[in-house]
Design an enzyme around this catalytic site. Structure first.
Site, short mmCIF file in Angstrom:
data_model
loop_
_atom_site.label_atom_id
_atom_site.label_comp_id
_atom_site.label_asym_id
_atom_site.label_seq_id
_atom_site.Cartn_x
_atom_site.Cartn_y
_atom_site.Cartn_z
N ASP A 119 2.07 -61.64 -17.95
CA ASP A 119 3.32 -60.99 -18.38
C ASP A 119 4.47 -60.76 -19.59
O ASP A 119 4.91 -62.43 -18.94
CB ASP A 119 4.08 -61.45 -16.59
N CYS B 78 8.12 -56.19 -19.46
CA CYS B 78 9.20 -55.78 -19.84
C CYS B 78 10.05 -54.90 -20.64
O CYS B 78 11.37 -55.23 -20.50
CB CYS B 78 10.04 -56.45 -18.87
#
Ligand code: SAH
Length: 396
Positions: free
Chosen positions: A300, A340
């Site tokens: 992530d 993201c």
């Protein structure tokens, strides 16, 4: 008289679709004078009225639309209406998913360009990111106090993007109490500590809530590697899912210290959790060279792409870490991988993961997909609002 932006011929198309941005290049002329943040009228090249927008003289995004209704005033009542509308979705979500914290206002996606508001328990944390948002600060804060009379208001507008709008960074209490050093919040029944004053962004990555919950189902008896762990939300989730061990890696010692406390707060077995302050890129290589293996890897990373020029480099970065992660997985292991970066589309990201599998000499099956949680909605008028995407791959 209200100043008017007159658009160049044909440049009204996006506004007719209710997209809220007016780029400097779309403007033919400006009639009257406006200062930073003032509300101006926007008209097409024939003078037809289109919208009320906030003027941003320093930004490439020269104006951001507040309203497409000529009779709507941009005042306290306007913000009360917008906040109440946004709250409906979040109240439903909070009950459904057992949350006390959520993104209350996701900027453009909630019809309030340049405004982010995260709720952590009784604390509302604001980011005012545009000239218009800054100008409307008094009306917005009054509206917040009306809709949330029991909440404290804190500001975390200490972000670089304000520069583009000609604004300085701002941080501190707006109204009510100073946030505690660590505030416990609830997410899908987990307890997590949030440092509102010093944490990243507004203190916590609320957008990954569903993915963190999703990890539980992949964790039973697994050895888990949690890359870019921040305060360990995925680690708590892995332990709740019955993992054998979880190694959390981040460059921020402050984040790792909170991660450790989060494990204890949830009465989980700290002896199963390891915390490494390290650079993920280096650590993955070292683990590969040492022949270390895992059953589940969470990847992530922070945003790699700020603008189109960086997209190629970012693609290489994503491919690199995902290739290394696949090499570290035991056959049949799961990779939960995320991007993201708004400029990275879901399709492109899937291609990069596929390329990473080729380079790793492995085959991957895409078995589940994630995106930002529902309190980060995507408006039909503003598809750019979709920025976070993730895949679960089973790697053979
Ligand atoms: N997974 C987290 C959010 C991750 S945000 C959650 O669920 O809350 C990205 C994190 O990556 C930040 O905590 C940042 O400190 C960390 N980071 C950035 N670059 C890094 C690097 N090269 N190696 C390790 N961590 C890094």
């Amino acid at each position: 008289m209200t100043a008017r932006i007159i658009l160049a011929k044909g440049r009204e198309k996006s506004l007719l679709r209710k997209h809220p941005w007016i780029f400097s290049g779309a403007i033919a002329k400006m009639e009257g004078k406006a200062s930073s943040g003032d509300t101006v009228d926007v008209c097409d090249s024939t003078g037809r009225w289109l919208a009320k927008a906030a003027f941003s003289p320093s930004s490439q995004i020269r104006a951001r639309v507040w309203s497409f209704d000529p009779n709507e005033s941009i005042d306290i009542d306007f913000f009360v209406r917008k906040l109440s509308q946004a709250l409906k979705l979040r109240t439903w979500l909070a009950e459904k998913d057992n949350l006390d914290s959520y993104r209350l206002i996701a900027g453009e996606s909630d019809g309030l360009p340049g405004i982010t508001i995260d709720r952590f328990g009784q604390f509302l944390v604001l980011q005012l990111l545009s000239a218009g948002a800054e100008y409307q600060r008094p009306a917005l804060t009054t509206a917040l106090q009306q809709v949330f009379p029991d909440c404290h208001l804190y500001e975390r507008s200490d972000v670089a993007v304000r520069k583009k709008e000609g604004l300085e960074p701002v941080q501190g209490v707006i109204a009510g109490d100073t946030p505690p050093a660590l505030l416990p919040i609830t997410e899908h029944g987990m307890k997590l500590l949030v440092d509102i004053q010093h944490g990243h962004k507004t203190g916590y990555y609320l957008d990954q809530r569903d993915s963190r919950f999703g990890l539980r189902r992949y964790s039973a008896d697994a050895e888990v590697l949690n890359c870019f762990s921040y305060t360990g939300g995925f680690a708590v989730s892995a332990l709740l899912g019955g993992c054998k061990s979880v190694t959390s890696v981040d460059t921020s010692q402050e984040a790792l210290d909170i991660a450790r406390q989060n494990i204890t707060l949830n009465q989980l077995d700290l002896s199963k959790a390891e915390f490494l302050r390290d650079d993920v890129f280096k650590l993955l290589r070292r683990y590969r060279d040492e022949g270390k293996r895992f059953d589940v890897i969470v990847m992530d990373p922070p945003k790699f792409v700020e603008n189109k020029n960086q997209l190629m480099g970012a693609c290489r970065g994503y491919k690199d870490i995902n290739m290394l992660a696949m090499q570290l997985l035991r056959p049949g292991g799961f990779l939960l991988t995320f991007s993201c970066s708004g400029l990275m589309t879901t399709d492109l990201f899937q291609k990069i993961i596929a390329d990473a599998a080729v380079d790793a000499g492995r085959t991957a099956q895409f078995i589940e997909q994630f995106r930002q949680a529902a309190d980060h909605p995507v408006s039909s008028a503003y598809p750019e609002g979709l920025y976070l995407k993730g895949f679960v791959c089973q790697v053979d």
